[in-house]
Design an enzyme around this catalytic site. Structure first.
Site, PDB file in Angstrom:
ATOM      1  N   LYS A 186       3.078 -32.694  47.650  1.00  0.00           N
ATOM      2  CA  LYS A 186       3.548 -33.470  48.801  1.00  0.00           C
ATOM      3  C   LYS A 186       4.980 -33.916  48.529  1.00  0.00           C
ATOM      4  O   LYS A 186       5.223 -34.753  47.666  1.00  0.00           O
ATOM      5  CB  LYS A 186       2.682 -34.707  49.044  1.00  0.00           C
ATOM      6  CG  LYS A 186       3.042 -35.416  50.379  1.00  0.00           C
ATOM      7  CD  LYS A 186       2.603 -36.842  50.426  1.00  0.00           C
ATOM      8  CE  LYS A 186       3.608 -37.783  49.806  1.00  0.00           C
ATOM      9  NZ  LYS A 186       4.914 -37.857  50.540  1.00  0.00           N
TER      10      LYS A 186
ATOM     11  N   GLU B  57       6.712 -40.279  36.089  1.00  0.00           N
ATOM     12  CA  GLU B  57       8.087 -40.716  35.865  1.00  0.00           C
ATOM     13  C   GLU B  57       8.358 -41.816  36.867  1.00  0.00           C
ATOM     14  O   GLU B  57       8.482 -41.571  38.069  1.00  0.00           O
ATOM     15  CB  GLU B  57       9.070 -39.555  36.043  1.00  0.00           C
ATOM     16  CG  GLU B  57      10.489 -39.925  35.640  1.00  0.00           C
ATOM     17  CD  GLU B  57      11.533 -39.334  36.540  1.00  0.00           C
ATOM     18  OE1 GLU B  57      12.447 -40.089  36.937  1.00  0.00           O
ATOM     19  OE2 GLU B  57      11.450 -38.138  36.846  1.00  0.00           O
TER      20      GLU B  57
ATOM     21  N   CYS C 102      16.830 -42.310  39.212  1.00  0.00           N
ATOM     22  CA  CYS C 102      15.970 -43.145  38.382  1.00  0.00           C
ATOM     23  C   CYS C 102      16.606 -43.478  37.039  1.00  0.00           C
ATOM     24  O   CYS C 102      16.176 -44.423  36.368  1.00  0.00           O
ATOM     25  CB  CYS C 102      14.625 -42.463  38.166  1.00  0.00           C
ATOM     26  SG  CYS C 102      14.781 -40.803  37.483  1.00  0.00           S
TER      27      CYS C 102
ATOM     28  N   GLU D  90      15.597 -52.765  39.922  1.00  0.00           N
ATOM     29  CA  GLU D  90      16.289 -51.478  40.020  1.00  0.00           C
ATOM     30  C   GLU D  90      17.122 -51.473  41.299  1.00  0.00           C
ATOM     31  O   GLU D  90      16.586 -51.598  42.402  1.00  0.00           O
ATOM     32  CB  GLU D  90      15.270 -50.336  40.026  1.00  0.00           C
ATOM     33  CG  GLU D  90      15.868 -48.974  39.848  1.00  0.00           C
ATOM     34  CD  GLU D  90      14.807 -47.894  39.666  1.00  0.00           C
ATOM     35  OE1 GLU D  90      15.140 -46.848  39.083  1.00  0.00           O
ATOM     36  OE2 GLU D  90      13.655 -48.097  40.089  1.00  0.00           O
TER      37      GLU D  90
END
Length: 520
Positions: A214, A292, A326, A424
């Site tokens: 997906k 991850e 990331c 983040e």
């Protein structure tokens, strides 16, 4: 391109290339301004299951927009758990035959797939820019990066070695062998819609597994283009299946992938919060998982560092993809002795090297953020920092272009109490913090539940070894702002993930080790 020229081009394609006629039945024609800039036979408006272009069973679709212009690129099927279950069953049937294909044959197919990606590099890059927003030069770089994983794992397929184990018994022989784990469910992010698919799916396919994937709802077209090229390369039907789903249906699709007992492995790249949910769901069938997840990367500049190199490293680690990776530098920690000099050099470099604009404009280095929510989050973090005492050196507000664009921002006098130091950022904001000692900065860097990436710059050889061993991150850049490559092992520690992608370890994620004791 004029409408007349477009019509003539299509007629020529149909007459010269018979396959184009079939492709155009599934092609999305972009309207308005976007149509003048991009049109491709690799843009599909259906999902890909069992080697066929298919709608959702419900007939529902959702729109995909260009984050730069806000224009609708097209519509893709809004699939649900039932559609996903069907794709899983297709993948299982394909696995029964694919697992028997030799590693050499799998390698040959992957090599052809790699060649086709390079032959269509320009179209793939423009498609990526239109759906994700990153500058075209960055998209070209991502296609090269993604292709490197197809090549790498094609070669690694032939090196999935077992072992002959020295036996303690005269009448027994011991050995281990590696075998494909089975059907693999994958959920990929929007920021690298080509490379994150090849890094996961090509490892699984090379190992002899089949895939149900997906893609992110914001960027499904790169995934579907890869499916078409894989089919042209000779990948058998059912080995690679892509189900598309909106934000509304994404949770049910993910749940089906995690809880369906046919699926033996889950690979996910995304937020830590979502990763924890998928881990819980995968526990019901004791699946093998690789995750991850989120990061909060420190970027440390020690007093001995070469300031020019450190600034160049930060530009690469912070502003690539408009700060939406990331492994982006999130907390920039600079020794107090060189703090002012570093900030001055960084401000000058940002002013001369960063240009905000549409990704298809040649001068652009900073495209839009992926959507309105992302832009609002970044603006909120900046406002919070300023309210708590941070100073804006550059930027600090949405760009004059409006929409999802945000100015590259440099903040000083940042503290660890501010949200931009704890969360983040995922945007083009560089918050600069000050430190005094090595012990202090290592403690600050490690004071997070995340452990994906970290960076530091130093010319003290002994310090390099000490700090590299003490930092609690799965990936480290030492005097380097870019470390990603197919040969490297990519994975985090703590709440930034499980497992490793890329490198010689990446194939093992899709293999099971079987021990055999043979009496003679």
């Amino acid at each position: 391109m004029s409408a007349a020229m477009s019509s003539v081009s299509v007629k020529v394609l149909i007459s010269v290339f018979p396959r184009t006629r079939a492709l155009l039945r599934h092609r999305v024609v972009i309207s308005g301004m976007a149509a003048q800039r991009f049109s491709s036979t690799l843009l599909f408006q259906k999902a890909f299951v069992d080697g066929k272009w298919v709608p959702s069973r419900s007939g529902k679709t959702f729109e995909v927009t260009n984050p730069s212009t806000g224009e609708v690129l097209g519509k893709v099927p809004d699939m649900d758990a039932t559609d996903t279950r069907n794709a899983i069953e297709v993948a299982f049937r394909a696995f029964e035959s694919w697992r028997e294909v030799t590693a050499k044959e799998r390698c040959s197919i992957l090599r052809r797939w790699s060649d086709l990606c390079l032959q269509n590099k320009e179209e793939l890059a423009r498609l990526l820019t239109c759906e994700m927003g990153k500058p075209l030069a960055d998209s070209h770089g991502e296609i090269n990066y993604g292709v490197s994983f197809i090549d790498w794992f094609g070669e690694e397929a032939r090196r999935a070695y077992g072992d002959i184990v020295p036996t303690p018994f005269k009448n027994k022989r011991l050995l281990t062998m590696k075998q494909p784990i089975g059907v693999c469910g994958m959920i990929t992010p929007w920021n690298f819609p080509h490379a994150m698919i090849t890094r996961k799916a090509c490892a699984a396919i090379a190992a002899g597994c089949t895939v149900v994937l997906k893609p992110a709802e914001d960027t499904p077209y790169s995934a579907l283009a890869l499916c078409e090229l894989a089919k042209q390369a000779g990948l058998p039907d059912g080995v690679l299946n892509v189900v598309t789903a909106s934000r509304t249906n994404a949770p049910s699709v993910g749940k089906e992938l995690c809880e369906n007992p046919i699926v033996k492995k889950i690979s996910f790249t995304g937020s830590t919060g979502t990763g924890k949910i998928l881990l819980q769901q995968s526990a019901s069938t004791v699946k093998k998982v690789s995750m991850e997840l989120g990061g909060n990367a420190p970027f440390i500049v020690f007093e001995s560092a070469d300031i020019k190199k450190a600034v160049a490293g930060l530009m690469a680690a912070k502003f690539r993809c408009s700060g939406q990776t990331c492994v982006c530098a999130n907390r920039v920690l600079v020794h107090e002795g060189i703090y002012d000099a570093f900030v001055k050099a960084l401000a000058e470099t940002m002013s001369t090297q960063l240009t905000v604009g549409d990704g298809l404009e040649p001068s652009t280095t900073q495209g839009p953020l992926v959507n309105k929510a992302a832009a609002e989050k970044v603006d909120g973090l900046v406002k919070d920092a300023v309210a708590d005492g941070a100073k804006v050196v550059l930027g600090g507000q949405p760009d004059a272009r409006g929409g999802n664009f945000y100015q590259p921002t440099l903040l000083t006098d940042v503290t660890m109490d501010m949200r931009c130091s704890r969360e983040e950022i995922f945007g083009p904001v560089a918050p600069i913090l000050k430190f005094k000692t090595e012990e202090e900065v290592v403690a600050i860097a490690n004071a997070t539940q995340f452990g994906l990436a970290g960076y530091f710059f130093s010319q003290d050889f002994q310090q390099i070894w000490r700090v590299a061993e003490k930092l609690e991150f799965g990936l480290l850049g030492v005097n380097e702002g870019l470390f990603s490559c197919a040969e490297g092992a990519f994975g985090g520690v703590k709440e930034s993930g499980l497992g490793s992608e890329g490198g010689k370890y990446g194939l093992d994620e899709y293999l099971v080790l079987k021990y055999v004791c043979m009496g003679i």
